[in-house]
Motif scaffolding. Sequence first.
Motif: not given
Length: 325
Positions: A174-184, A314-318, A323-325
């Motif tokens: 679920x780490x990718x979803x966390x980063x999606x939320x943290x990006x902004x 894996x974490x770096x790719x996520x 952050x590129x979105x």
Amino acid sequence: MKYLALAAGMLAASAAVAETPELTVYTYDSFVSDWGPGPVVEKAFEETCGCDLKFVGAGDGAALLARIKLEGERTDADVVLGLDTNLIAAAAETGLFAEHAVTADYDMPVDWTDPHFVPYDWGLFAFVHNADRDAPANFRALADSDLKIVIQDPRSSTPGLGLLLWVKAAYGDEARAIWDGLADNIVTVTKGWSEAYGLFLEGEADMVLSYTTSPAYHVIAEEDTSKAAAMFDEGHLAQIEVAGVLASSDQKDLAGAFLQFMVTEAFQSAIPTTNWMYPVVVPEAGLPEGFGDLPAPDRVLLAPVDSAAAMRDEALAEWLDALSQ
């Protein structure tokens, strides 16, 4: 005769300088700053070694490994100080580091048996904020908030890498979803810790990635109780910082003596109030008073050393993708 005596004296002095061995230690910039451990450690070790200890600042922790890989056996370094448990597997794989013979009675969250690297301090990653502000209790709450944060780049900074592995250890798939939320929430990503913490102190962000021990600096050095570390219910990732001797060093005995010196009272007693981390061997006098009031998390997370490299990739790719979105 006066001139002959002067010339002889100058030659003797030059010979003495030439015979003084030099030990070159690559480390991160904050270690060698005026307020860091470097000046204290340099003075204390030179009093015992009959040598010239030379610290070379080379960015942040992750940048150290990149530089050593680039320089290879041509490096001027005898010792690298400032890698951590998230990097030592990758560092050992280079074949550039020699084994050590250091022994100590460590006081850390894990048993230490690594043959190449010697620990010198440890800490727990945390987001530091102004104490008068309510802090989120976990990453999900942080992502749902409008709080602005400053973090460090995981490609150059060990705290930045630690944050990626912290999220990965806590959330797994679920780490990718966390980063999606943290990006902004992210105001900026800095190259190293010093730049990020400076931006926070200047009011450019509400929170900064640092350590649970960071508020102790403000209490002890500034008599300022206005900073606090947010406690997350997922737990906090431990970072153990280490040093190792380069196999290419022509000062291996001296380098080995420096690693053994790192776990002595003279070095370890300087760590809490200069590097603002926990010592790996508790000094006889114990920890400074300001450390006694620091919060302790309910859970301490550890990234497995043997799988840290795969976990990091894996974490770096996520992180990059989010952050590129």
